[in-house]
Design a protein around this motif. Structure first.
Motif, PDB file in Angstrom:
ATOM      1  N   ALA A 148       0.836  -1.205   0.000  1.00  0.00           N
ATOM      2  CA  ALA A 148       0.000   0.000   0.000  1.00  0.00           C
ATOM      3  C   ALA A 148       0.867   1.250   0.000  1.00  0.00           C
ATOM      4  N   ALA A 149       0.350   2.321  -0.574  1.00  0.00           N
ATOM      5  CA  ALA A 149       1.054   3.600  -0.661  1.00  0.00           C
ATOM      6  C   ALA A 149       0.363   4.618   0.250  1.00  0.00           C
ATOM      7  N   LEU A 150       1.121   5.173   1.191  1.00  0.00           N
ATOM      8  CA  LEU A 150       0.591   6.125   2.157  1.00  0.00           C
ATOM      9  C   LEU A 150       1.265   7.484   1.934  1.00  0.00           C
ATOM     10  N   GLN A 196      -0.186   4.351  10.874  1.00  0.00           N
ATOM     11  CA  GLN A 196      -0.768   3.090  11.342  1.00  0.00           C
ATOM     12  C   GLN A 196      -2.254   3.034  10.983  1.00  0.00           C
ATOM     13  N   ILE A 197      -2.949   4.142  11.190  1.00  0.00           N
ATOM     14  CA  ILE A 197      -4.369   4.198  10.829  1.00  0.00           C
ATOM     15  C   ILE A 197      -4.528   4.142   9.310  1.00  0.00           C
ATOM     16  N   ALA A 198      -3.654   4.840   8.594  1.00  0.00           N
ATOM     17  CA  ALA A 198      -3.723   4.847   7.129  1.00  0.00           C
ATOM     18  C   ALA A 198      -3.535   3.440   6.558  1.00  0.00           C
ATOM     19  N   ALA A 199      -2.643   2.657   7.168  1.00  0.00           N
ATOM     20  CA  ALA A 199      -2.435   1.281   6.707  1.00  0.00           C
ATOM     21  C   ALA A 199      -3.701   0.449   6.874  1.00  0.00           C
ATOM     22  N   GLN A 200      -4.421   0.686   7.967  1.00  0.00           N
ATOM     23  CA  GLN A 200      -5.693  -0.006   8.185  1.00  0.00           C
ATOM     24  C   GLN A 200      -6.721   0.419   7.128  1.00  0.00           C
ATOM     25  N   LYS A 201      -6.768   1.720   6.854  1.00  0.00           N
ATOM     26  CA  LYS A 201      -7.724   2.233   5.864  1.00  0.00           C
ATOM     27  C   LYS A 201      -7.422   1.713   4.460  1.00  0.00           C
ATOM     28  N   ASP A 208      -6.048  -2.862   5.760  1.00  0.00           N
ATOM     29  CA  ASP A 208      -5.453  -3.592   6.893  1.00  0.00           C
ATOM     30  C   ASP A 208      -4.111  -4.209   6.516  1.00  0.00           C
ATOM     31  N   PHE A 209      -3.242  -3.390   5.917  1.00  0.00           N
ATOM     32  CA  PHE A 209      -1.908  -3.844   5.531  1.00  0.00           C
ATOM     33  C   PHE A 209      -0.974  -3.825   6.728  1.00  0.00           C
ATOM     34  N   SER A 210      -0.070  -4.803   6.803  1.00  0.00           N
ATOM     35  CA  SER A 210       0.954  -4.811   7.842  1.00  0.00           C
ATOM     36  C   SER A 210       1.975  -3.724   7.522  1.00  0.00           C
ATOM     37  N   PRO A 211       2.660  -3.179   8.531  1.00  0.00           N
ATOM     38  CA  PRO A 211       3.614  -2.087   8.297  1.00  0.00           C
ATOM     39  C   PRO A 211       4.681  -2.413   7.266  1.00  0.00           C
TER      40      PRO A 211
END
Length: 214
Positions: free
Chosen positions: A5-7, A150-155, A158-161
């Motif tokens: 995922a890209a944050l 951390q919240i963005a990864a969930q959004k 639900d990607f792991s860090p």
């Protein structure tokens, strides 16, 4: 769906909003009869208003007054960008299009107010590229705390860090991404502890990023 995922930080990464933000601080100080210390804007880069106002500017420690000043500053910011217009940084739209075609989920993780991001979404159409936005209202602790990413990864799904890449232009944001256990791409500037530095996002390819997760 992609396996990573890209944050994205927002200001200075997706849009060049530093000058409108600086102007809005100037307008706020003038309207309120308050002074701005020299170099305040650079020192506060990437921080939340609720930290800048009491700790950096030392205007007030009163919670209600901090909120009032913060809200007014962001109203002035939106006024400035509506007056002058705003566009994504060079290469941003092209890079986001590549990510969209590859089904890489993109989420904004920013210290700015959600309404600021939504306003620019409306002005530029960039909202089509992002799955969600995590903004100042969604976190208790601002960068360099990792909470926003951390919240963005969930959004994002639900990607792991270890399956996330953060795109940042401020050291506090780089530190937040690293504290979350994520890969970090620094955008311009002299940033420490990044996995890669680029001048523009479309320097990156999916192949290069994908190798980080092999």
């Amino acid at each position: 769906m992609s396996y990573w995922a890209a944050l994205f930080d927002w200001d200075g990464v997706v849009v060049d909003s530093s000058r409108p933000h600086e102007i809005s601080w100037d307008r706020l100080a003038e309207a309120e009869g308050l002074s701005l210390p020299e170099g305040h804007f650079q020192k506060g880069f990437g921080m939340k208003n609720k930290v800048i106002i009491p700790e950096l500017l030392k205007w007030t420690d009163d919670t209600d007054e901090i909120q009032r000043l913060s809200d007014k500053k962001e109203e002035l910011y939106r006024e400035v960008i509506r007056e002058a217009g705003i566009e994504p940084l060079t290469g941003v739209r092209e890079f986001l299009e590549i990510l969209k075609e590859a089904s890489v989920p993109c989420v904004v993780g920013t210290s700015t107010d959600r309404l600021n991001v939504m306003t620019i979404f409306e002005m530029t159409g960039l909202g089509d590229y992002f799955k969600d936005v995590v903004s100042a209202e969604n976190v208790k602790r601002g960068k360099p705390d990792p909470e926003v990413f951390q919240i963005a990864a969930q959004k994002a799904g639900d990607f792991s860090p270890e399956k996330c890449v953060v795109f940042e232009d401020a050291q506090v944001g780089v530190d937040a991404g690293k504290a979350a256990g994520m890969k970090v791409v620094g955008v311009r500037g002299f940033l420490k502890n990044t996995d890669r530095i680029v001048e523009r996002l479309d320097e990156l390819s999916l192949g290069e990023i994908g190798k980080w997760f092999e």
